[in-house]
Design an enzyme around this catalytic site. Sequence first.
Site, PDB file in Angstrom:
ATOM      1  CG  HIS A  99      17.450 -38.274  -0.039  1.00 51.56           C
ATOM      2  ND1 HIS A  99      17.875 -39.487   0.328  1.00 51.56           N
ATOM      3  CD2 HIS A  99      18.663 -37.586  -0.245  1.00 51.56           C
ATOM      4  CE1 HIS A  99      19.023 -39.505   0.489  1.00 51.56           C
ATOM      5  NE2 HIS A  99      19.679 -38.712  -0.152  1.00 51.56           N
TER       6      HIS A  99
ATOM      7  NE  ARG B 220       4.469   1.610   0.130  1.00 51.67           N
ATOM      8  CZ  ARG B 220       5.650   1.455   0.917  1.00 51.67           C
ATOM      9  NH1 ARG B 220       6.778   1.662   0.578  1.00 51.67           N
ATOM     10  NH2 ARG B 220       5.111   1.315   2.417  1.00 51.67           N
TER      11      ARG B 220
ATOM     12  CD1 TRP C  62      -0.367  -6.916  -2.531  1.00 52.49           C
ATOM     13  CD2 TRP C  62      -0.414  -6.989  -0.440  1.00 52.49           C
ATOM     14  NE1 TRP C  62      -0.301  -8.065  -1.956  1.00 52.49           N
ATOM     15  CE2 TRP C  62      -0.402  -8.388  -0.842  1.00 52.49           C
ATOM     16  CE3 TRP C  62      -0.946  -6.895   1.106  1.00 52.49           C
ATOM     17  CZ2 TRP C  62      -0.206  -9.290  -0.038  1.00 52.49           C
ATOM     18  CZ3 TRP C  62      -0.676  -7.973   1.794  1.00 52.49           C
ATOM     19  CH2 TRP C  62      -0.286  -9.242   1.410  1.00 52.49           C
TER      20      TRP C  62
ATOM     21  CE  LYS D  73      11.119  -3.776  -5.305  1.00 55.62           C
ATOM     22  NZ  LYS D  73      11.385  -5.142  -5.620  1.00 55.62           N
TER      23      LYS D  73
ATOM     24  CB  CYS E 184      -1.074   0.208   1.227  1.00 55.67           C
ATOM     25  SG  CYS E 184      -2.360  -1.290   1.235  1.00 55.67           S
TER      26      CYS E 184
ATOM     27  CD  GLU F 132       8.863 -12.788  -7.181  1.00 59.64           C
ATOM     28  OE1 GLU F 132      10.077 -12.961  -7.259  1.00 59.64           O
ATOM     29  OE2 GLU F 132       8.269 -12.162  -6.545  1.00 59.64           O
TER      30      GLU F 132
ATOM     31  CE  LYS G  74      12.965 -13.173  -8.268  1.00 56.35           C
ATOM     32  NZ  LYS G  74      13.389 -12.247  -7.238  1.00 56.35           N
TER      33      LYS G  74
ATOM     34  CG  ASN H 291       1.548   0.871   4.263  1.00 54.09           C
ATOM     35  OD1 ASN H 291       1.167  -0.114   4.167  1.00 54.09           O
ATOM     36  ND2 ASN H 291       2.717   1.275   4.377  1.00 54.09           N
ATOM     37  N   GLY H 292      -1.022  -0.646   6.389  1.00 54.67           N
ATOM     38  CA  GLY H 292      -0.713  -1.226   7.406  1.00 54.67           C
ATOM     39  C   GLY H 292      -1.998  -2.272   7.822  1.00 54.67           C
TER      40      GLY H 292
ATOM     41  CD  GLU I  13      15.979 -14.554  -5.728  1.00 52.09           C
ATOM     42  OE1 GLU I  13      15.536 -14.984  -4.727  1.00 52.09           O
ATOM     43  OE2 GLU I  13      15.598 -13.514  -6.580  1.00 52.09           O
TER      44      GLU I  13
HETATM   45  C1  F6R Z   1      10.910 -11.498  -4.660  1.00 46.58           C
HETATM   46  C2  F6R Z   1      10.909 -10.525  -3.752  1.00 46.58           C
HETATM   47  C3  F6R Z   1      10.427 -10.603  -2.299  1.00 46.58           C
HETATM   48  C4  F6R Z   1      11.201  -9.896  -1.285  1.00 46.58           C
HETATM   49  C5  F6R Z   1      10.917 -10.047   0.109  1.00 46.58           C
HETATM   50  C6  F6R Z   1      11.580  -9.215   1.044  1.00 46.58           C
HETATM   51  O1  F6R Z   1      11.153 -11.152  -5.729  1.00 46.58           O
HETATM   52  O2  F6R Z   1      10.979  -9.480  -4.024  1.00 46.58           O
HETATM   53  O3  F6R Z   1      10.266 -12.228  -1.773  1.00 46.58           O
HETATM   54  O4  F6R Z   1      12.512 -10.239  -1.626  1.00 46.58           O
HETATM   55  O5  F6R Z   1       9.204  -9.628   0.078  1.00 46.58           O
HETATM   56  O6  F6R Z   1      11.357  -7.878   0.755  1.00 46.58           O
HETATM   57  P1  F6R Z   1      12.773  -6.765   1.159  1.00 46.58           P
HETATM   58  O7  F6R Z   1      13.919  -7.385   0.445  1.00 46.58           O
HETATM   59  O8  F6R Z   1      12.062  -5.520   0.761  1.00 46.58           O
HETATM   60  O9  F6R Z   1      12.670  -7.197   2.772  1.00 46.58           O
END
Ligand code: F6R
Length: 586
Positions: A481, A27, A72, A581, A2, A465, A462, A96-97, A458
Amino acid sequence: MCGIVGYTGGRRASEIVYRGLEELEYRGYDSAGIASLENGNIYTVKRRGRVKSLDGLISDLDGNTAVGHTRWATHGKPSDKNAHPHVCGKFALVHNGIIENCEELKKMYFSGVEFDSETDSEVIVRLIDLFYDGDILSALKNTASLLKGSYAVALICADFDGLAVMKRNNPAIIGYGDGENFVASDAPALSRCKTITILKDGDIALVTKDGVNIFDENLQGVIRERIKNLAEPSSLELGDCPHYMLKEIREVPATVVNTCSAYLSAEQKIKEVLSGVNRIIITGCGTAYNAGLLGKRYVELIAGIPAEAEIAGEFRYKRPIVDSKTLVLAVSQSGETADTVEAAKLARSLGGKVIAVTNSPYSELVRLSDATAPVAAGPEICVAATKSYVGQVAALYLFANTLAGEPIEKCIGELEAVSPLCKKTIEHIEISSLADMCARSNGVYFLGRDTDYAVATEGSLKLKEISYIAGDGYPAGELKHGTLALIDIKTVSVFIITRKELAEKNVNAVEQVLSRRGKAAVVTNIESVCEKLRKRAEIIRIPECPENLSPLISVTVLQMLAYNTALLLERDPDKPRNLAKSVTVE
Ligand code: F6R
């Protein structure tokens, strides 16, 4: 998670707030809305969908003071009515929260009242309206004293020509202009303001075009530092890139170099914090945690000190063992992630030291840490982290070398030499055939050993998501296993093989997949691996480099793979479904 924006001044507020929302859209992008104050009346527009769904609606908003929101969803599905701002009486509010005691408050104060939305946020504006007797500050104070959870709130009131702001556990930043002032969730959205003030938990602020007054939770006036805004503008320019994700992957080489220079200025402080430390815990969420897995190996391989990597949301609830000799490295692109910030606070409260590894110099995480290992990736707009991951890995590599007492200039030289190799890989990678295999598959598994396993986690995150294809990142040795049961002709297994001493073992794992008719691909810089698997597995050859640094290169291949697979499946790589994000809620 948000984004909130507010403006008060002499210009048309709705347009400025709209632009701010575009900058904060990463956000959250479930819905958006703006409320504007005009001659003592509040006018609101809000819509399910992205900020651009407000196009054509804001032309009716003429006032010089407005608040806006990009959402969000937490409580209540994305819809017009759940979109912010929420309006009650003389107030329109954006939040936001999460208000954890929202149901309790509804029962206690609004029994029998029908709410307009399913959100937790509406209870805040209803409480403010309930407590309002002409004094905004008291109404905010009384409301804040009842709220449990986290909030950054901006509101307008029909009786007040300005903005009111309050915050706890979520970011709210005031930006200063000339005859105008702003509020926003993060500093890059205020890049046109030369100076900013970062509000503290419990603060309540009244912002007019002529000035800002800040009060603590007891309504005592407080002075909060007004600092230079060093945040780079969150450039919305895509250049010749169709998506931010591609643009940001292309910024990986610069991120490596810039992180090196930033680290150089931070190293002395880091050395001071290291004094007396004998145990390292690296914590973070998602991609940042995955970077932490590499950081753990760097600390062990380079400094010879045992290290642990812990998911922040687990660490904070497991009653961790931390003492004054423990150093917690809290890794976070945003520096705002609730679990990571709380994990860092917990570590400090137990007597440990904390170093923030972050891209966000003004974040809560930086403020509560003993030192910062800066990640100089610049603003990252794409929800999926790419360049920030590589920056985190570079910073952790430098940190491990500081811990080992290695001369930092030498390590910087190594990283600077890897940067052009990343560039070469990103520019020349031929990934379309593997992306096509993945797009048609029923599942994609990423496998590796040691540092290559960390990269596998990772790569898997990627792809999941942004393409929504199921899969996992696994240690290659674990395949037999359990995971092997999933392998069939419709699955793809992507192996990362860059550690020479483990190459043979990894080739065995590839053979196990091939003999179950699974499709296999290998990302490698080892000639013998290519020879053995040629024509039987898809080979992605990457440049050779010092073994510990190959993750910086191999991960760019996996980032490009995820990007290209998402495009084949017609997914939006920048704004994946259900995500946002900066996860500022639990
Ligand atoms: C994946 C991604 C998330 C962030 C996670 C932590 O591409 O972006 O998994 O890595 O939400 O976010 P930060 O790094 O901002 O604490």
